[in-house]
Scaffold this motif. Structure first.
Motif, PDB file in Angstrom:
ATOM      1  N   THR A  60      -1.545  31.240  24.315  1.00 59.17           N
ATOM      2  CA  THR A  60      -1.502  32.703  24.433  1.00 59.17           C
ATOM      3  C   THR A  60      -2.805  33.225  25.042  1.00 59.17           C
ATOM      4  O   THR A  60      -2.802  34.047  25.956  1.00 59.17           O
ATOM      5  CB  THR A  60      -1.251  33.333  23.050  1.00 59.17           C
ATOM      6  N   ARG A  61      -3.935  32.707  24.551  1.00 59.57           N
ATOM      7  CA  ARG A  61      -5.223  33.190  25.046  1.00 59.57           C
ATOM      8  C   ARG A  61      -5.424  32.842  26.522  1.00 59.57           C
ATOM      9  O   ARG A  61      -5.760  33.691  27.342  1.00 59.57           O
ATOM     10  CB  ARG A  61      -6.365  32.589  24.212  1.00 59.57           C
ATOM     11  N   VAL A 107      -6.090  42.868  24.188  1.00 60.88           N
ATOM     12  CA  VAL A 107      -5.081  41.894  23.779  1.00 60.88           C
ATOM     13  C   VAL A 107      -5.619  41.334  22.474  1.00 60.88           C
ATOM     14  O   VAL A 107      -6.728  40.788  22.453  1.00 60.88           O
ATOM     15  CB  VAL A 107      -4.952  40.768  24.833  1.00 60.88           C
ATOM     16  N   MET A 108      -4.878  41.508  21.385  1.00 59.97           N
ATOM     17  CA  MET A 108      -5.472  41.155  20.091  1.00 59.97           C
ATOM     18  C   MET A 108      -4.599  40.234  19.243  1.00 59.97           C
ATOM     19  O   MET A 108      -3.404  40.436  19.122  1.00 59.97           O
ATOM     20  CB  MET A 108      -5.749  42.432  19.291  1.00 59.97           C
ATOM     21  N   ARG A 109      -5.253  39.216  18.688  1.00 55.95           N
ATOM     22  CA  ARG A 109      -4.609  38.344  17.696  1.00 55.95           C
ATOM     23  C   ARG A 109      -5.441  38.398  16.425  1.00 55.95           C
ATOM     24  O   ARG A 109      -6.667  38.230  16.468  1.00 55.95           O
ATOM     25  CB  ARG A 109      -4.524  36.913  18.223  1.00 55.95           C
ATOM     26  N   HIS A 110      -4.760  38.622  15.302  1.00 55.42           N
ATOM     27  CA  HIS A 110      -5.483  38.741  14.023  1.00 55.42           C
ATOM     28  C   HIS A 110      -4.559  38.304  12.895  1.00 55.42           C
ATOM     29  O   HIS A 110      -3.349  38.495  12.978  1.00 55.42           O
ATOM     30  CB  HIS A 110      -5.930  40.190  13.822  1.00 55.42           C
ATOM     31  N   LYS A 111      -5.132  37.771  11.831  1.00 56.76           N
ATOM     32  CA  LYS A 111      -4.291  37.288  10.716  1.00 56.76           C
ATOM     33  C   LYS A 111      -3.669  38.435   9.920  1.00 56.76           C
ATOM     34  O   LYS A 111      -2.669  38.258   9.242  1.00 56.76           O
ATOM     35  CB  LYS A 111      -5.070  36.341   9.803  1.00 56.76           C
ATOM     36  N   ASN A 129      -0.207  43.155  21.361  1.00 60.64           N
ATOM     37  CA  ASN A 129      -0.311  42.267  20.196  1.00 60.64           C
ATOM     38  C   ASN A 129      -0.096  40.826  20.649  1.00 60.64           C
ATOM     39  O   ASN A 129       0.954  40.488  21.203  1.00 60.64           O
ATOM     40  CB  ASN A 129       0.759  42.679  19.172  1.00 60.64           C
ATOM     41  N   ALA A 130      -1.078  39.973  20.394  1.00 61.17           N
ATOM     42  CA  ALA A 130      -0.953  38.548  20.747  1.00 61.17           C
ATOM     43  C   ALA A 130      -0.668  37.715  19.496  1.00 61.17           C
ATOM     44  O   ALA A 130      -0.889  36.502  19.490  1.00 61.17           O
ATOM     45  CB  ALA A 130      -2.229  38.075  21.427  1.00 61.17           C
ATOM     46  N   GLY A 131      -0.146  38.365  18.457  1.00 64.27           N
ATOM     47  CA  GLY A 131       0.185  37.680  17.196  1.00 64.27           C
ATOM     48  C   GLY A 131      -0.578  38.305  16.045  1.00 64.27           C
ATOM     49  O   GLY A 131      -1.799  38.170  15.998  1.00 64.27           O
ATOM     50  N   ASN A 132       0.148  38.995  15.140  1.00 64.38           N
ATOM     51  CA  ASN A 132      -0.519  39.609  13.980  1.00 64.38           C
ATOM     52  C   ASN A 132       0.018  38.972  12.700  1.00 64.38           C
ATOM     53  O   ASN A 132       1.069  39.344  12.194  1.00 64.38           O
ATOM     54  CB  ASN A 132      -0.355  41.138  13.969  1.00 64.38           C
ATOM     55  N   ARG A 306       3.082  37.812  30.734  1.00 60.69           N
ATOM     56  CA  ARG A 306       1.821  38.487  30.390  1.00 60.69           C
ATOM     57  C   ARG A 306       1.296  39.286  31.577  1.00 60.69           C
ATOM     58  O   ARG A 306       0.682  40.332  31.396  1.00 60.69           O
ATOM     59  CB  ARG A 306       0.831  37.466  29.829  1.00 60.69           C
ATOM     60  N   GLN A 307       1.568  38.820  32.792  1.00 55.90           N
ATOM     61  CA  GLN A 307       1.212  39.634  33.962  1.00 55.90           C
ATOM     62  C   GLN A 307       2.014  40.932  33.917  1.00 55.90           C
ATOM     63  O   GLN A 307       1.481  42.023  34.137  1.00 55.90           O
ATOM     64  CB  GLN A 307       1.469  38.850  35.267  1.00 55.90           C
TER      65      GLN A 307
END
Ligand code: NCD
Length: 317
Positions: A60-61, A107-111, A129-132, A306-307
């Motif tokens: 993802t990153r 672009v954010m991923r957080h637990k 959201n890149a995964g919450n 993602r583009q």
């Protein structure tokens, strides 16, 4: 109205989902490899995208970073170690500071499931959201749908169609802790597919729990795969199991998708996995590397999706 913040797929209808997928197909060539047509190569020139990854990530990153760069943007990568968050600064303050410096999108991923919603509510900056936590993973849902549409329509008929009407798709594994499964259910159902969720009872969401659409549940792998057009295999997400213990060997014996299982599915059925694949635990290596596997095509579609999302939320589509 074009969304500027995409935190979940659940709120979006089929028409919005098709718009994102249609835009993404512009970033795939005839053999479904990643391309950027010249008119998009500077679409995000002089803009910067903040990649805030507070949980581990490879695909993802990297694919968000490549996507931003293909469109001419610069990227800023931030994680907890090495930023002032390790000194106690909050995610919100970090984001407000980046926004003040002119970062054009996050672009954010957080637990945590909630932090991204709080940032989205507080700041006007476009946000993906890149995964919450065990919430959603919208870009993964869209790339899974694109991979399936590419397989069933583009590869078969050389024409794009963003429908999965009449298709049955099994999602197998640790469903309860999976943000991928949540986003997949929404996008696949919006496109007309019937979704079956399969896993051991303790790894299945309870019936009636919101956020799982109309998906059928079963605790039989064979039942889920019988006559299915595709299976999306998920790993046991040990980082989110809490008190629950899942023995890898026992899990593999009962739930590992192997060559023999593929015979239960439709003749042209395919296998997907969002990665990381724990070979031998949830998926036989032979299947992961076999002719029915679309795992690397998912990754290609991931850059394209993602583009499309970056262009769309940053108002450059
Ligand atoms: C998934 C994730 O992080 O949610 N991976 C990914 O983004 N490709 C699935 C997982 O970690 O199992």
């Amino acid at each position: 109205m074009i969304p500027r913040k995409v935190i979940a797929l659940e709120p979006y209808d089929a028409s919005q989902i098709r718009q994102w997928l249609k835009l993404a197909t512009q970033f795939l060539d005839d053999s479904l490899g990643v391309i950027t047509p010249p008119k998009y190569q500077t679409a995000l020139a002089h803009q910067s995208v903040g990649l805030l990854f507070f949980e581990p990530s490879t695909r993802t990153r990297v694919s968000f970073e490549l996507a931003a760069k293909h469109l001419g943007a610069s990227t800023i990568l931030l994680n907890e170690q090495g930023s002032s968050m390790s000194k106690g600064e909050s995610v919100m303050d970090t984001c407000a500071n980046l926004a003040a410096m002119g970062v054009g999108a996050f672009v954010m991923r957080h637990k945590s499931r909630e932090i991204i919603e709080q940032v989205g509510a507080a700041l006007p900056t476009p946000l993906l959201n890149a995964g919450n936590g065990n919430g959603e993973h919208p870009s993964q849902g869209l790339l899974d749908a694109l991979t399936l549409c590419a397989h069933f329509h583009y590869k078969a008929h050389r024409a794009w169609d963003y429908s999965l009407q009449g298709r049955t798709i099994a999602i197998v594994g640790d469903i309860a802790h999976s943000r991928v499964a949540r986003s997949d259910v929404h996008v696949l159902e919006r496109l007309g597919a019937q979704v079956t969720l399969a896993g051991p009872p303790e790894l299945l969401p309870e019936v009636g729990q919101p956020g799982w659409g109309e998906a059928r549940r079963t605790s039989s792998l064979e039942d889920a795969l019988e006559g299915a057009d595709a299976v999306i295999v998920l790993r046991v997400q040990r980082e989110r199991l809490g008190q629950l213990e899942v023995d890898p060997a026992q899990y593999a014996q009962r739930w590992r998708v192997g060559q023999a299982h593929l015979a239960l599915m439709k003749p042209d059925a395919v296998v997907l996995h969002p990665g990381p694949v724990i070979r031998g635990e949830e998926l036989e290596a032979q299947v992961a590397d076999g002719p029915k596997s679309l795992i690397l095509q998912q990754v290609r579609c991931g850059v394209a999706v993602r583009q499309a999302l970056l262009l769309s939320v940053m108002g450059a589509a």
